[in-house]
Design an enzyme around this catalytic site. Structure first.
Site, PDB file in Angstrom:
ATOM      1  N   LYS A 125       0.808  -1.247  -0.088  1.00 50.90           N
ATOM      2  CA  LYS A 125       0.059  -0.157  -0.016  1.00 50.90           C
ATOM      3  C   LYS A 125       0.852   1.252  -0.246  1.00 50.90           C
ATOM      4  O   LYS A 125       1.747   1.425   0.886  1.00 50.90           O
ATOM      5  CB  LYS A 125      -0.820  -0.138   1.190  1.00 50.90           C
ATOM      6  CG  LYS A 125      -1.908   1.294   1.432  1.00 50.90           C
ATOM      7  CD  LYS A 125      -2.687   0.701   2.641  1.00 50.90           C
ATOM      8  CE  LYS A 125      -3.986   1.925   2.798  1.00 50.90           C
ATOM      9  NZ  LYS A 125      -4.789   1.690   4.072  1.00 50.90           N
TER      10      LYS A 125
ATOM     11  N   SER B 204      -9.351   1.363   2.928  1.00 48.97           N
ATOM     12  CA  SER B 204      -8.587   2.361   2.062  1.00 48.97           C
ATOM     13  C   SER B 204      -7.353   1.449   1.222  1.00 48.97           C
ATOM     14  O   SER B 204      -6.910   1.706   0.402  1.00 48.97           O
ATOM     15  CB  SER B 204      -7.934   3.445   2.879  1.00 48.97           C
ATOM     16  OG  SER B 204      -6.938   2.793   3.897  1.00 48.97           O
TER      17      SER B 204
ATOM     18  N   SER C 232      -9.765  -0.717   7.214  1.00 51.42           N
ATOM     19  CA  SER C 232      -9.254  -0.850   5.636  1.00 51.42           C
ATOM     20  C   SER C 232      -8.422  -2.065   5.671  1.00 51.42           C
ATOM     21  O   SER C 232      -8.242  -2.417   4.256  1.00 51.42           O
ATOM     22  CB  SER C 232      -8.094   0.283   5.595  1.00 51.42           C
ATOM     23  OG  SER C 232      -8.835   1.616   5.791  1.00 51.42           O
TER      24      SER C 232
END
Length: 583
Positions: free
Chosen positions: A79, A153, A177
């Site tokens: 990420k 996210s 997330s």
């Protein structure tokens, strides 16, 4: 698996099994898969294939030189709010970008174990959102239905795994997330106890409540990566280690809490029905299911965005967003900038509210091994989220938002699919440091036993009588979270006697090599504090001492005083307590 056989685009069944193909072949297959799926929005920075292939060749050379690399050739999607040296970190905002000079410690540990980073993945900007659409780099489409959201996210990392590109996706989780995208893709998401996986090198969202997380298609793969990343880190002042009283296993007959019907009204009808079938399946596996009122947990969840705690997001990037960068997502900017007006007294008041909520949660779930929850409420389309970016996002976090605020661990796994065949996910939530309990229960739920080990500490304890499985004192081992490690036999130096105690138990005494017989027992892994509690509570004439096993090991085990055994009935010829009882 034969040498040279490719397992991509389907990720391996277990990266810890040693059955991976050669790293260079895996890299080549991954880039073919990237071209095949044509999902450019998954990546913010995709490394050139030649660079990744060169790293794979270096891993192969390390293996040839005899290095032990438990994650050799495992392909990782990271990420893009987590630093990887030499790559830009954007946190989903182009103007915020910087080139990382140091790799985040969690990623550093993966690479040291032989894993290979493919690139940096898209996300809801500044890790603010559960939808995967709040990014100037594009909305990340669901791996199976491009009209639906991926969840955020950590959208890109989850999609990279679900698409069969990466073996492991690394995300973060403040509000859910690392779990919501797992549910929407039918994969596994591990959100360990806060601080167990250090957050060094992560752009903070809410620094006190951020967790580094793992996605994988298989539970064993996710745990293998999490175990490598776990451990204290001096560069992260919030990192933690497993305590001396850590529970190492779930009991055989677990007691699991589920929400009452009134607390499930946020679920869409397909999800409500799928949760009911999942809970029934968990009960069928041997767990005792009991409804509880989780309204207090749901109220605490609101503090993450509706309370003063959101000031932590402003502390991280609020000043930057006040400069009005062109790439700022308007929804994200509005949420974070509004937190700038939070006052100190309001923040302190919410911390007090959270402390009270943690105490109430501990009381509510006391006596339960875990709380089973739906991971999220529905699976909306990208168009629906664009029409209602706040309302839908708020609903998606209904059951995830409170976990980090209340210092809980959570494992997201696939549940029973909806009647239409769509993925549906559930979570097993436990108090802090009971991660292995959650993993054991998750493994039973998805049929992946024996459960992989995340917690690898403790002391071996040998038992020979009333603490054996099925015997009257075995509950004492389950109470401290002891983990069964297999059957054992002593050397022939031991004799066994039936003591006159309540409940009946045997006494094991060493007489000398060849003066006894091999005695059958069971080995359990217990925490250091658990072992101490046994020692402190031992009734006469029992004791703990070093026991010699037939395989050459010496472990701590139950024995008794010589005088007690001398006046008891010798049962050595039976070879074990259970054989004697079944005579």
């Amino acid at each position: 698996m034969a040498t040279g056989e490719l397992s991509l685009p389907t990720p391996p069944a277990a990266v810890s099994s040693g059955t991976l193909t050669r790293p260079t072949e895996r890299v080549a297959a991954a880039y073919r898969r990237i071209a095949e799926v044509d999902r450019p929005e998954v990546w913010i920075t995709l490394r050139p294939e030649r660079e990744v292939a060169a790293e794979a060749a270096a891993v192969e050379q390390r293996l040839a030189d005899g290095a032990s690399l438990p994650l050799a050739g495992v392909l990782v999607a990271v990420k893009d709010n987590i630093d990887v040296a030499g790559l830009p970190t954007t946190a989903g905002c182009p103007e915020f970008a910087y080139t990382a000079e140091v790799t985040a410690s969690a990623i550093e540990r993966l690479v040291a174990a032989g894993a290979i980073v493919l690139g940096k993945t898209n996300l809801d900007q500044f890790a603010t959102g559960l939808v995967g659409t709040r990014s100037p780099y594009g909305a990340v489409r669901n791996a199976f239905d491009p009209e639906l959201i991926s969840g955020g996210s950590s959208s890109g990392s989850a999609a990279a795994v679900a698409l069969g590109i990466a073996d492991i996706g690394i995300g973060t989780d403040t509000a859910g997330s690392g779990r919501v995208p797992a549910a929407l893709h039918g994969i596994v998401g591990i959100k360990a106890t806060l601080g167990i996986i250090p957050a060094h090198g992560v752009v903070p969202a809410c620094v006190d409540y951020d967790a580094v997380t793992v996605f994988a298609t298989e539970l064993a793969d996710a745990v293998a990566a999490a175990a490598v990343m776990a451990g204290p880190e001096s560069r992260d002042p919030r990192s933690r280690t497993w305590p001396a009283d850590v529970r190492l296993a779930a009991p055989l007959a677990a007691r699991i809490a589920i929400p009452r019907a009134a607390d499930l009204v946020a679920l869409s009808e397909p999800y409500r029905e799928a949760f009911a079938r999942t809970a029934a399946a968990v009960a069928d596996s041997g767990a005792k299911i009991e409804e509880v009122d989780i309204s207090g947990l749901l109220d605490a969840a609101l503090l993450l965005y509706d309370g003063a705690i959101v000031a932590e997001r402003y502390a991280s990037v609020g000043a930057f967003l006040e400069t009005e960068p062109a790439g700022a997502d308007p929804t994200v900017a509005a949420i974070i900038e509004s937190a700038g007006a939070t006052t100190g007294p309001a923040f302190v008041a919410d911390l007090d509210t959270l402390a009270r909520a943690r105490a109430a949660a501990a009381e509510l779930l006391g006596g339960f091994d875990a709380l089973l929850l739906p991971t999220t409420t529905e699976h909306p389309s990208i168009a629906a989220v664009q029409a209602d970016p706040i309302g839908i996002n708020r609903r998606l976090g209904t059951y995830t938002n409170f976990c980090n605020l209340l210092d809980m661990a959570s494992i997201a796994i696939p549940g029973e699919p909806t009647t239409e065949g769509a993925p549906f996910g559930v979570m097993l939530v436990t108090p802090a440091f009971a991660d292995q309990v959650a993993l054991d229960l998750a493994a039973r739920t998805v049929g992946a036993e024996p459960a992989p080990l995340l917690v690898e500490r403790g002391v071996d304890l040998a038992v020979f009588g009333a603490h054996l499985r099925g015997q009257p004192l075995h509950w004492q081992l389950e109470q401290i979270g002891a983990r069964f490690a297999g059957e054992i036999r002593t050397t022939d130096a031991y004799r066994l006697a039936a003591l006159d105690t309540t409940p009946p138990k045997p006494g094991l005494v060493r007489h000398g090599d060849g003066l006894g017989a091999p005695i059958l027992g069971e080995l359990f892994r217990v925490s250091e504090a658990g072992l101490g509690s046994f020692l402190a509570a031992l009734p006469a004439p029992m004791a703990l001492t070093s026991i010699e096993l037939s395989d050459g090991r010496s472990v701590i085990g139950f024995t008794c005083t010589y005088d007690a055994a001398r006046t008891a009935t010798d049962i050595t010829s039976f070879g074990g307590w259970k054989s004697y009882l079944s005579r």
